[in-house]
Scaffold this motif. Structure first.
Motif, PDB file in Angstrom:
ATOM      1  N   ARG A 115      47.050  65.049  12.621  1.00 53.58           N
ATOM      2  CA  ARG A 115      47.698  66.339  12.884  1.00 53.58           C
ATOM      3  C   ARG A 115      46.767  67.107  13.791  1.00 53.58           C
ATOM      4  NH1 ARG A 115      50.235  67.368   7.941  1.00 53.58           N
ATOM      5  NH2 ARG A 115      51.301  69.176   8.780  1.00 53.58           N
ATOM      6  N   PHE A 116      47.321  67.866  14.713  1.00 58.19           N
ATOM      7  CA  PHE A 116      46.472  68.690  15.579  1.00 58.19           C
ATOM      8  C   PHE A 116      46.106  69.956  14.819  1.00 58.19           C
ATOM      9  CE2 PHE A 116      45.068  71.402  18.974  1.00 58.19           C
ATOM     10  CZ  PHE A 116      44.301  70.517  19.711  1.00 58.19           C
ATOM     11  N   VAL A 117      44.807  70.176  14.649  1.00 59.05           N
ATOM     12  CA  VAL A 117      44.337  71.305  13.842  1.00 59.05           C
ATOM     13  C   VAL A 117      43.594  72.320  14.704  1.00 59.05           C
ATOM     14  CG1 VAL A 117      44.241  70.048  11.655  1.00 59.05           C
ATOM     15  CG2 VAL A 117      42.272  69.970  13.204  1.00 59.05           C
TER      16      VAL A 117
HETATM   17  P1  IMP Z   1      37.806  62.389  20.977  1.00 61.42           P
HETATM   18  O1  IMP Z   1      36.964  62.053  22.149  1.00 61.42           O
HETATM   19  O2  IMP Z   1      39.246  61.966  21.161  1.00 61.42           O
HETATM   20  O3  IMP Z   1      37.248  61.867  19.653  1.00 61.42           O
HETATM   21  O4  IMP Z   1      37.924  63.945  20.925  1.00 61.42           O
HETATM   22  C1  IMP Z   1      37.021  64.734  20.364  1.00 61.42           C
HETATM   23  C2  IMP Z   1      37.227  66.169  20.810  1.00 61.42           C
HETATM   24  O5  IMP Z   1      38.610  66.466  21.068  1.00 61.42           O
HETATM   25  C3  IMP Z   1      36.822  67.090  19.704  1.00 61.42           C
HETATM   26  O6  IMP Z   1      35.447  67.402  19.770  1.00 61.42           O
HETATM   27  C4  IMP Z   1      37.714  68.295  19.939  1.00 61.42           C
HETATM   28  O7  IMP Z   1      37.123  69.162  20.865  1.00 61.42           O
HETATM   29  C5  IMP Z   1      38.974  67.714  20.527  1.00 61.42           C
HETATM   30  N1  IMP Z   1      39.993  67.509  19.475  1.00 61.42           N
HETATM   31  C6  IMP Z   1      40.420  66.350  18.934  1.00 61.42           C
HETATM   32  N2  IMP Z   1      41.346  66.534  17.994  1.00 61.42           N
HETATM   33  C7  IMP Z   1      41.523  67.874  17.922  1.00 61.42           C
HETATM   34  C8  IMP Z   1      42.362  68.717  17.093  1.00 61.42           C
HETATM   35  O8  IMP Z   1      43.134  68.294  16.219  1.00 61.42           O
HETATM   36  N3  IMP Z   1      42.251  70.053  17.318  1.00 61.42           N
HETATM   37  C9  IMP Z   1      41.412  70.585  18.260  1.00 61.42           C
HETATM   38  N4  IMP Z   1      40.612  69.841  19.029  1.00 61.42           N
HETATM   39  C10 IMP Z   1      40.666  68.495  18.871  1.00 61.42           C
END
Ligand code: IMP
Ligand code: MG
Length: 177
Positions: A151-153
């Motif tokens: 889920r986007f949080v």
């Molecule tokens: P990853 O490289 O896909 O693991 O992304 C990590 C980064 O994406 C995190 O440090 C967040 O800044 C952003 N991110 C990932 N999922 C979320 C979410 O559900 N809400 C807000 N930011 C997110």
């Protein structure tokens, strides 16, 4: 269009209690004389960093790096850019990466391999939130506050297009449910 509603996923007090437990777990890996050097990823991790460094309640040092793996919106582009580099040389330090959330894992994987190249004495990672079902790459993540569903949080430092960072709790956007 009005703002979407928010559903609280983790309250401020749930987060606070978990941070105290997590601090005990993390501190076990850093005996006296091996003070951790926290490397927090801007901007999302600042609220977690501020609370967690006080929960650790022991001598430490910290530094900040700004990375971007996201454009506007809720999906990763998979591209990691350095927006602001570290101020301190991590060589010889017991580096503890502090992340708000690990989603695809690409940001953390990139940061771990980049930091490893700078020869820290040890390297571990702590994330407030982990979304393991979203992982696109295998990456070590030694300490996790909460494992959550896909889920986007927002809130507690996490944003959607730079909004909601100030909320003291973690919430799901109703439009995303
Ligand atoms: P990853 O490289 O896909 O693991 O992304 C990590 C980064 O994406 C995190 O440090 C967040 O800044 C952003 N991110 C990932 N999922 C979320 C979410 O559900 N809400 C807000 N930011 C997110
Ligand atoms: Mg982030």
């Amino acid at each position: 269009m009005g703002s979407p509603g928010l559903s609280v996923l983790l309250t401020a007090s749930e987060i606070g209690q978990r941070l105290d437990e997590l601090a005990v777990e993390v501190n076990r890996h850093y005996p006296p004389g091996r003070d951790p050097h926290l490397v927090a990823v801007l901007k999302g991790s600042v609220v977690f960093l501020a609370d967690f460094m006080r929960a650790l309640g022991r001598p430490l040092t910290m530094d900040l790096i700004a990375l971007s793996s996201y454009g506007a919106g809720t999906r990763s582009t998979g591209v990691v850019r350095v927006l602001k580099d570290l101020k301190e040389d991590p060589a010889g330090r017991d580096v503890l990466i502090v992340e708000d959330i690990v989603d695809s894992g690409r940001t953390l994987a990139w940061l771990r391999s980049t930091l490893k190249g700078r020869r820290p004495r040890s390297l571990r990672s702590v994330a407030l939130l982990d979304k393991p079902t979203r992982r696109q790459t295998t990456v070590a993540l030694e300490h996790v506050g909460f494992t959550i569903e896909d889920r986007f949080v927002v809130g507690y430092g996490l944003d959607l297009d730079e909004r909601y960072r100030e909320l003291p709790y973690v919430a799901v956007l109703d439009q995303d449910t």
